[in-house]
Design a protein around this motif. Structure first.
Motif, PDB file in Angstrom:
ATOM      1  N   HIS A   1      -1.717  17.012   2.523  1.00 48.24           N
ATOM      2  CA  HIS A   1      -0.642  16.020   2.409  1.00 48.24           C
ATOM      3  C   HIS A   1       0.352  16.100   3.554  1.00 48.24           C
ATOM      4  O   HIS A   1       1.348  15.385   3.534  1.00 48.24           O
ATOM      5  CB  HIS A   1       0.080  16.187   1.068  1.00 48.24           C
ATOM      6  N   GLY A   2       0.126  17.015   4.521  1.00 55.42           N
ATOM      7  CA  GLY A   2       1.033  17.076   5.658  1.00 55.42           C
ATOM      8  C   GLY A   2       1.660  18.441   5.816  1.00 55.42           C
ATOM      9  O   GLY A   2       1.404  19.363   5.039  1.00 55.42           O
TER      10      GLY A   2
ATOM     11  N   SER B   1       6.174   9.130   9.258  1.00 51.85           N
ATOM     12  CA  SER B   1       4.877   9.817   9.257  1.00 51.85           C
ATOM     13  C   SER B   1       4.343   9.889   7.837  1.00 51.85           C
ATOM     14  O   SER B   1       5.064   9.588   6.868  1.00 51.85           O
ATOM     15  CB  SER B   1       5.051  11.241   9.783  1.00 51.85           C
TER      16      SER B   1
ATOM     17  N   GLU C   1      -5.244  12.486  -3.354  1.00 53.10           N
ATOM     18  CA  GLU C   1      -5.908  11.614  -2.366  1.00 53.10           C
ATOM     19  C   GLU C   1      -7.103  10.986  -3.082  1.00 53.10           C
ATOM     20  O   GLU C   1      -7.961  11.727  -3.575  1.00 53.10           O
ATOM     21  CB  GLU C   1      -6.450  12.435  -1.198  1.00 53.10           C
TER      22      GLU C   1
ATOM     23  N   LYS D   1      -0.354   6.560   8.938  1.00 54.04           N
ATOM     24  CA  LYS D   1      -1.446   6.483   9.930  1.00 54.04           C
ATOM     25  C   LYS D   1      -1.765   5.054  10.395  1.00 54.04           C
ATOM     26  O   LYS D   1      -1.131   4.540  11.280  1.00 54.04           O
ATOM     27  CB  LYS D   1      -2.688   7.153   9.362  1.00 54.04           C
TER      28      LYS D   1
ATOM     29  N   VAL E   1      -2.518   7.915   2.889  1.00 57.57           N
ATOM     30  CA  VAL E   1      -2.182   7.988   4.311  1.00 57.57           C
ATOM     31  C   VAL E   1      -3.447   7.861   5.172  1.00 57.57           C
ATOM     32  O   VAL E   1      -3.450   7.169   6.184  1.00 57.57           O
ATOM     33  CB  VAL E   1      -1.416   9.300   4.606  1.00 57.57           C
ATOM     34  N   GLN E   2      -4.530   8.495   4.739  1.00 61.37           N
ATOM     35  CA  GLN E   2      -5.764   8.435   5.539  1.00 61.37           C
ATOM     36  C   GLN E   2      -6.738   7.358   5.047  1.00 61.37           C
ATOM     37  O   GLN E   2      -7.521   6.813   5.812  1.00 61.37           O
ATOM     38  CB  GLN E   2      -6.463   9.803   5.548  1.00 61.37           C
TER      39      GLN E   2
HETATM   40  C1  LIG Z   1      -3.963  12.269   3.129  1.00 59.74           C
HETATM   41  C2  LIG Z   1      -2.928  12.655   4.148  1.00 59.74           C
HETATM   42  N1  LIG Z   1      -1.647  12.718   3.778  1.00 59.74           N
HETATM   43  C3  LIG Z   1      -0.673  13.038   4.655  1.00 59.74           C
HETATM   44  C4  LIG Z   1      -0.981  13.346   5.958  1.00 59.74           C
HETATM   45  C5  LIG Z   1       0.119  13.710   6.918  1.00 59.74           C
HETATM   46  O1  LIG Z   1       0.334  12.674   7.797  1.00 59.74           O
HETATM   47  P1  LIG Z   1       1.150  12.926   9.165  1.00 59.74           P
HETATM   48  O2  LIG Z   1       0.304  13.794  10.014  1.00 59.74           O
HETATM   49  O3  LIG Z   1       1.362  11.543   9.705  1.00 59.74           O
HETATM   50  O4  LIG Z   1       2.420  13.594   8.769  1.00 59.74           O
HETATM   51  C6  LIG Z   1      -2.318  13.304   6.378  1.00 59.74           C
HETATM   52  C7  LIG Z   1      -2.671  13.639   7.778  1.00 59.74           C
HETATM   53  O5  LIG Z   1      -3.775  13.967   8.110  1.00 59.74           O
HETATM   54  C8  LIG Z   1      -3.315  12.946   5.461  1.00 59.74           C
HETATM   55  O6  LIG Z   1      -4.601  12.889   5.822  1.00 59.74           O
END
Ligand SMILES: Cc1ncc(COP(=O)(O)O)c(C=O)c1O
Length: 437
Positions: A143-144, A114, A217, A279, A252-253
């Motif tokens: 960040h989760g 994830s 981000e 993602k 991730v996004q």
């Molecule tokens: C920039 C960012 N980092 C990390 C995550 C966490 O990802 P996950 O929900 O797959 O753990 C997200 C989820 O929205 C995110 O947008």
């Protein structure tokens, strides 16, 4: 598996009985029986355009035939093998392909399941390799939900409620947010404000020599689809290089074509030392990764981190097919070209609807911020919610973000066509009209 619950009321009551509110109490809990491409097919017999792409997880659209075929083929051969105990081809093939699309010659990977796990890995790598404790993150960051990632997250106080104490030595500074700076007409102002705050933290709270990483981000997602000026990321790069701090981009996004480039780092021309990805990597199959150059990654001590499911063969096969699909269907190009078109169509609405304070974005990562009309950027989550509900009732799914839920993210899969964009904008406009009259 038979479908036992056939009405919306049955689903909701089962959800309330069976699923933790922390898991499933969200909006809109749309009962879906099938998904394909841009579309979700509801239990109500209606077809919905998905303009949030499962938070950017299905960039090639739902159930892309090529991804499904690759996953099926892998599933027949081997469902799982714990990497390290056994080895399989798909994790190695994926690791060979990623350097072709990543910035900064990143060529070594730790795979998890994830985005949050990828962020955890980045933080552990940074502390372990530098021997320093400090982590700088940003207000508005997401960040989760795991503890390390949640310690960095500062998108909403409610995400942190009752969870303290968090990871220590984490310091938050303001993000470069052009629309909410002291001078929204001058984009350089938000860069100055953020970097000044960072310098104050480094001067007064923690010496740069004690900071392992700055985690950022490149475009804030959950925080409000905020696109910072390039100079902000360049400034962070310069500070990190000067002080031997690792610059970590959480992509991730923003990754896998969302911005019209493979990654936002390439859209901004700024190269981090480490990246978290997730993602969109595997089109809905669970996968995430810590990415870095081998010189750095190989200094992360073995045994200090590990996984059972990370690098799962099916997820890796789906990721390989996802990358091939983005390439072969020219989806970066579509995100760039039709993303600019969509942005333009949404910007056009600002002249007619005074509740729209700002429209911003790159590629298919577009945010529309709603304000109380006639005020100076006062967030309007009430009207945002109305627009979202009205749009859903007309067959268009979007999702809010921002501290107050005042921003609507407009983030279709990269396969969306111009006709589908026109249809969605027309639904959004009808919803704006009925929500503001
Ligand atoms: C920039 C960012 N980092 C990390 C995550 C966490 O990802 P996950 O929900 O797959 O753990 C997200 C989820 O929205 C995110 O947008």
């Amino acid at each position: 598996m038979s479908n036992k619950r056939s009405t919306f009321a049955e689903l909701v009551s089962s959800r309330e009985r069976l699923l933790a509110p922390a898991f499933a109490q969200d909006w809109p809990n749309l009962p879906v029986v099938r998904a394909e491409g841009l579309y979700l097919y509801g239990l109500d017999g209606k077809r919905y355009m998905d303009f949030m792409s499962a938070f950017g997880a299905v960039n090639v659209g739902h159930n892309h035939p090529r991804v499904i075929a690759a996953a099926k083929e892998q599933m027949e051969k081997q469902v799982h093998g714990a990497v390290g105990v056994t080895l399989h081809e798909s994790v190695l093939r994926l690791a060979e392909m990623l350097p072709e699309i990543l910035p900064g010659a990143m060529d070594m990977f730790f795979f998890g399941n994830s985005g949050a796990e990828a962020v955890e890995g980045c933080v552990k790598l940074a502390r372990n390799v530098t021997g320093r404790p400090g982590i700088i993150a940003f207000l508005g960051a997401f960040h989760g939900r795991t503890y390390g990632a949640a310690s960095l997250t500062a998108a909403k106080a409610s995400y942190r409620l009752g969870l303290e104490p968090f990871l220590s030595s984490v310091y938050h500074v303001p993000y470069a947010d052009p629309y909410h700076s002291s001078d929204p007409d001058d984009p350089s102002r938000c860069v100055e404000e953020s970097l000044d705050a960072l310098h104050r933290v480094l001067g007064r709270l923690i010496a740069p020599s004690q900071v392992a990483a700055i985690v950022v981000e490149p475009i804030q997602g959950e925080g409000g689809y905020i696109v910072p000026p390039r100079e902000f990321l360049e400034g962070l790069r310069e500070i990190c290089t000067r002080h031997g701090i690792l610059l970590i981009f959480d992509e991730v996004q923003t990754g896998f074509g969302r911005t019209g480039e493979w990654f936002a780092a390439q859209a901004f021309g700024v190269t981090p030392d480490v990246m978290s990805i997730g993602k969109g990597i595997a089109s809905g199959f669970p996968l995430g990764a810590v990415c870095a150059r081998s010189e750095l990654m190989s200094r992360w001590s073995p045994t200090v981190h590990g996984t059972t499911f990370g690098g799962n063969p099916i997820s890796c096969a789906a990721a390989i097919a996802t990358i091939d699909t983005i390439r072969d269907e020219s989806l970066l190009n579509n995100a760039k070209r039709n993303g600019a078109y969509l942005l333009g169509r949404l910007k056009d609405l600002t002249t007619k609807y005074r509740v729209i304070g700002d429209v911003r974005g790159i590629g298919f990562m577009i945010g529309m911020e709603l304000i109380v009309s006639g005020t100076d950027r006062e967030p309007n989550s009430v009207v945002a919610k109305k627009i979202l509900n009205e749009s859903l009732s007309r067959g268009l799914l979007m999702y809010p973000c921002g501290q107050h839920g005042q921003v609507i993210r407009v983030a279709p899969p990269l396969i969306v066509t111009r006709d589908q964009i026109d249809e969605a904008v027309s639904i959004l406009e009808q919803s704006l009209a009925s929500s503001t009259q």
